[in-house]
Write a protein that holds these residues in place. Structure first.
Motif, PDB file in Angstrom:
ATOM      1  N   ILE A 228      56.473  46.332  25.738  1.00  0.00           N
ATOM      2  CA  ILE A 228      55.630  45.438  26.526  1.00  0.00           C
ATOM      3  C   ILE A 228      55.117  44.336  25.614  1.00  0.00           C
ATOM      4  CG2 ILE A 228      54.968  47.253  28.136  1.00  0.00           C
ATOM      5  CD1 ILE A 228      52.283  47.389  26.694  1.00  0.00           C
ATOM      6  N   ASP A 229      54.862  43.184  26.208  1.00  0.00           N
ATOM      7  CA  ASP A 229      54.439  42.014  25.452  1.00  0.00           C
ATOM      8  C   ASP A 229      53.090  41.542  25.998  1.00  0.00           C
ATOM      9  OD1 ASP A 229      54.064  39.623  24.118  1.00  0.00           O
ATOM     10  OD2 ASP A 229      56.118  38.915  24.417  1.00  0.00           O
ATOM     11  N   PHE A 230      52.043  41.740  25.225  1.00  0.00           N
ATOM     12  CA  PHE A 230      50.704  41.342  25.665  1.00  0.00           C
ATOM     13  C   PHE A 230      50.610  39.847  25.927  1.00  0.00           C
ATOM     14  CE2 PHE A 230      49.934  45.401  23.545  1.00  0.00           C
ATOM     15  CZ  PHE A 230      49.055  46.027  24.415  1.00  0.00           C
ATOM     16  N   GLU A 231      51.422  39.053  25.244  1.00  0.00           N
ATOM     17  CA  GLU A 231      51.379  37.613  25.466  1.00  0.00           C
ATOM     18  C   GLU A 231      51.830  37.251  26.882  1.00  0.00           C
ATOM     19  OE1 GLU A 231      50.012  35.266  23.738  1.00  0.00           O
ATOM     20  OE2 GLU A 231      49.399  36.708  22.207  1.00  0.00           O
ATOM     21  N   GLN A 232      52.710  38.054  27.472  1.00  0.00           N
ATOM     22  CA  GLN A 232      53.110  37.799  28.858  1.00  0.00           C
ATOM     23  C   GLN A 232      51.925  37.962  29.801  1.00  0.00           C
ATOM     24  OE1 GLN A 232      56.578  39.792  30.290  1.00  0.00           O
ATOM     25  NE2 GLN A 232      57.846  39.192  28.543  1.00  0.00           N
ATOM     26  N   VAL A 233      51.098  38.981  29.524  1.00  0.00           N
ATOM     27  CA  VAL A 233      49.905  39.175  30.345  1.00  0.00           C
ATOM     28  C   VAL A 233      48.960  37.986  30.184  1.00  0.00           C
ATOM     29  CG1 VAL A 233      47.879  40.636  30.716  1.00  0.00           C
ATOM     30  CG2 VAL A 233      50.090  41.679  30.183  1.00  0.00           C
ATOM     31  N   ARG A 234      48.735  37.597  28.945  1.00  0.00           N
ATOM     32  CA  ARG A 234      47.797  36.492  28.696  1.00  0.00           C
ATOM     33  C   ARG A 234      48.288  35.192  29.312  1.00  0.00           C
ATOM     34  NH1 ARG A 234      47.638  39.047  22.677  1.00  0.00           N
ATOM     35  NH2 ARG A 234      46.454  40.899  23.332  1.00  0.00           N
ATOM     36  N   ARG A 235      49.595  34.967  29.268  1.00  0.00           N
ATOM     37  CA  ARG A 235      50.149  33.759  29.870  1.00  0.00           C
ATOM     38  C   ARG A 235      50.023  33.805  31.393  1.00  0.00           C
ATOM     39  NH1 ARG A 235      53.377  29.600  28.320  1.00  0.00           N
ATOM     40  NH2 ARG A 235      54.791  28.706  29.883  1.00  0.00           N
ATOM     41  N   ALA A 236      50.304  34.980  31.981  1.00  0.00           N
ATOM     42  CA  ALA A 236      50.174  35.110  33.435  1.00  0.00           C
ATOM     43  C   ALA A 236      48.737  34.880  33.878  1.00  0.00           C
ATOM     44  CB  ALA A 236      50.652  36.495  33.879  1.00  0.00           C
ATOM     45  N   ARG A 237      47.779  35.380  33.109  1.00  0.00           N
ATOM     46  CA  ARG A 237      46.380  35.203  33.480  1.00  0.00           C
ATOM     47  C   ARG A 237      45.899  33.775  33.245  1.00  0.00           C
ATOM     48  NH1 ARG A 237      43.757  41.012  31.323  1.00  0.00           N
ATOM     49  NH2 ARG A 237      44.670  42.249  33.013  1.00  0.00           N
ATOM     50  N   GLU A 238      46.460  33.109  32.266  1.00  0.00           N
ATOM     51  CA  GLU A 238      46.068  31.740  31.969  1.00  0.00           C
ATOM     52  C   GLU A 238      46.675  30.744  32.951  1.00  0.00           C
ATOM     53  OE1 GLU A 238      44.619  28.247  30.443  1.00  0.00           O
ATOM     54  OE2 GLU A 238      43.963  30.302  30.026  1.00  0.00           O
ATOM     55  N   ARG A 239      47.975  30.886  33.226  1.00  0.00           N
ATOM     56  CA  ARG A 239      48.711  29.889  33.996  1.00  0.00           C
ATOM     57  C   ARG A 239      49.093  30.363  35.393  1.00  0.00           C
ATOM     58  NH1 ARG A 239      51.356  25.892  31.376  1.00  0.00           N
ATOM     59  NH2 ARG A 239      53.177  26.133  32.731  1.00  0.00           N
ATOM     60  N   GLY A 240      48.959  31.662  35.654  1.00  0.00           N
ATOM     61  CA  GLY A 240      49.508  32.231  36.875  1.00  0.00           C
ATOM     62  C   GLY A 240      50.934  32.673  36.616  1.00  0.00           C
ATOM     63  N   TRP A 241      51.355  33.748  37.291  1.00  0.00           N
ATOM     64  CA  TRP A 241      52.725  34.235  37.114  1.00  0.00           C
ATOM     65  C   TRP A 241      53.689  33.188  37.662  1.00  0.00           C
ATOM     66  CZ3 TRP A 241      56.546  36.743  40.487  1.00  0.00           C
ATOM     67  CH2 TRP A 241      57.539  37.415  39.767  1.00  0.00           C
ATOM     68  N   HIS A 242      54.562  32.663  36.802  1.00  0.00           N
ATOM     69  CA  HIS A 242      55.456  31.549  37.147  1.00  0.00           C
ATOM     70  C   HIS A 242      54.653  30.366  37.699  1.00  0.00           C
ATOM     71  CE1 HIS A 242      59.079  33.671  36.170  1.00  0.00           C
ATOM     72  NE2 HIS A 242      58.816  34.636  37.023  1.00  0.00           N
ATOM     73  N   GLY A 243      53.463  30.153  37.148  1.00  0.00           N
ATOM     74  CA  GLY A 243      52.648  29.013  37.546  1.00  0.00           C
ATOM     75  C   GLY A 243      51.975  29.158  38.895  1.00  0.00           C
ATOM     76  N   LEU A 244      51.902  30.371  39.426  1.00  0.00           N
ATOM     77  CA  LEU A 244      51.322  30.591  40.753  1.00  0.00           C
ATOM     78  C   LEU A 244      49.875  31.059  40.631  1.00  0.00           C
ATOM     79  CD1 LEU A 244      54.543  32.135  42.342  1.00  0.00           C
ATOM     80  CD2 LEU A 244      53.683  29.779  42.544  1.00  0.00           C
ATOM     81  N   GLY A 245      49.453  32.056  41.396  1.00  0.00           N
ATOM     82  CA  GLY A 245      48.041  32.392  41.488  1.00  0.00           C
ATOM     83  C   GLY A 245      47.413  32.881  40.189  1.00  0.00           C
ATOM     84  N   GLN A 246      46.231  32.354  39.879  1.00  0.00           N
ATOM     85  CA  GLN A 246      45.426  32.821  38.749  1.00  0.00           C
ATOM     86  C   GLN A 246      44.361  33.766  39.333  1.00  0.00           C
ATOM     87  OE1 GLN A 246      44.202  29.529  36.187  1.00  0.00           O
ATOM     88  NE2 GLN A 246      46.062  28.395  36.790  1.00  0.00           N
ATOM     89  N   VAL A 247      44.815  34.967  39.645  1.00  0.00           N
ATOM     90  CA  VAL A 247      44.055  35.883  40.496  1.00  0.00           C
ATOM     91  C   VAL A 247      42.714  36.259  39.881  1.00  0.00           C
ATOM     92  CG1 VAL A 247      44.104  38.106  41.681  1.00  0.00           C
ATOM     93  CG2 VAL A 247      46.216  36.793  41.387  1.00  0.00           C
ATOM     94  N   LEU A 248      42.724  36.686  38.631  1.00  0.00           N
ATOM     95  CA  LEU A 248      41.482  37.167  38.028  1.00  0.00           C
ATOM     96  C   LEU A 248      40.457  36.053  37.876  1.00  0.00           C
ATOM     97  CD1 LEU A 248      42.733  39.710  35.339  1.00  0.00           C
ATOM     98  CD2 LEU A 248      42.011  40.119  37.692  1.00  0.00           C
TER      99      LEU A 248
END
Length: 297
Positions: A228-248
């Motif tokens: 697992i890559d923690f940077e993927q989580v941080r990027r998803a939370r920062e930008r949204g998954w594939h640039g979509l919702g920034q849920v948190l």
């Protein structure tokens, strides 16, 4: 280091007394996958689902697992086991570091009532840090059906949620959907490790921070090693998954209040009409059916 190697063991053991088998599995993984940092197995995999097998904290099983972690140099989450404290029994997961030290002890917050009766409920969510990598939350099986519990772990900074599970019922397919939803709505990895053999029906699943499926196991014994890559989580939370919702961030910033969740008393008042939590039987008549009978329908 932003990556973490995890090996899950979908153990196909007997109903109880699986500690020798599990130790063999841990040693085999450490030898076969030296790059793995953490090893995880399913709920109650070691001693089974009977509270009669409960041990006190620091008991012989705990000591054996601490020795295995120290011997292999791996983080260890050996599923869960029943732990006796005074006159109460908890369903408890240990987190053991590579030096054999207990860094976290999590008590299942939502025992599977009315089936998992006489098991005390934990009250404290648990997260822990992997130095230099990231933060992990721990929960057990039925806990994942309660989104408030999973969102709390994410709010405490968990970038991965690890969920030892024991499921042998027809709702496993539903659990896969819930696991995926928990990954997506909390923008985290969700690692749901079930048991197989005489204890469960397998199908452990691992999802990424967008809810993407990384792997689904079959129904028999299976060892799955992945990074697992923690940077993927941080990027998803920062930008949204594939640039979509920034849920948190949206949840954090929303002005909405949720009075139902402000206290246990508020929940109990609002939901008192649901009636008693009890074992279903053939004589049980739902409130709606009773109302129909009373109205002559």
């Amino acid at each position: 280091m932003s990556t973490l190697g995890i090996a899950s063991i979908q153990l196909a053991g007997g109903k109880d007394n699986n500690i020798d088998l599990l130790e063999t599995e841990f040693r085999s993984i450490a030898k076969r996958f030296p790059w793995v940092d953490m090893m995880v197995c399913g709920e109650l995999a070691v001693h089974g689902a009977s509270p009669k097998n409960a041990e006190p904290a620091g008991g012989p099983t705990e000591q054996r697992f601490r020795n295995i972690a120290r011997e292999t140099g791996k983080w260890l989450i050996p599923g869960s086991q029943f732990e006796a404290r005074g006159d109460r029994i908890f369903n408890t997961s240990l987190v053991i570091d590579p030096q054999g030290e207990i860094v976290a002890r999590y008590d299942k917050m939502f025992p599977f009532l009315p089936y998992e009766k006489d098991i005390a409920s934990g009250v404290d969510p648990v997260v822990f840090d992997i130095p230099g990598a990231g933060r992990i939350g721990i929960a057990i099986c039925y806990d994942m059906w309660f989104p408030e519990a999973m969102r709390t772990l994410a709010g405490m900074g968990a970038e991965v949620i690890i969920l030892p599970t024991m499921t042998n019922t027809i709702d496993r397919d539903v659990e896969l959907a819930i696991a995926r939803a928990n990954a997506a709505v909390n923008q985290c990895y969700f690692i749901d490790v079930n048991v197989a053999g005489e204890q469960g029906n397998g199908r452990s699943v691992f999802y990424g921070p967008g809810g993407e499926l990384l792997h689904e196991c079959g129904t028999e014994r299976e060892v799955s090693a992945f990074e697992i890559d923690f940077e993927q989580v941080r990027r998803a939370r920062e930008r949204g998954w594939h640039g979509l919702g920034q849920v948190l961030k949206s949840f954090r910033d929303a002005p909405a209040r949720f009075p139902l969740h402000e206290s246990s008393e508020a929940r109990q008042r609002a939901m008192s009409g649901l009636g008693e939590l009890r074992m279903p039987d053939r004589q049980t008549v739902s409130q709606s059916d009773q109302a129909d009978e009373n109205s002559g329908k």
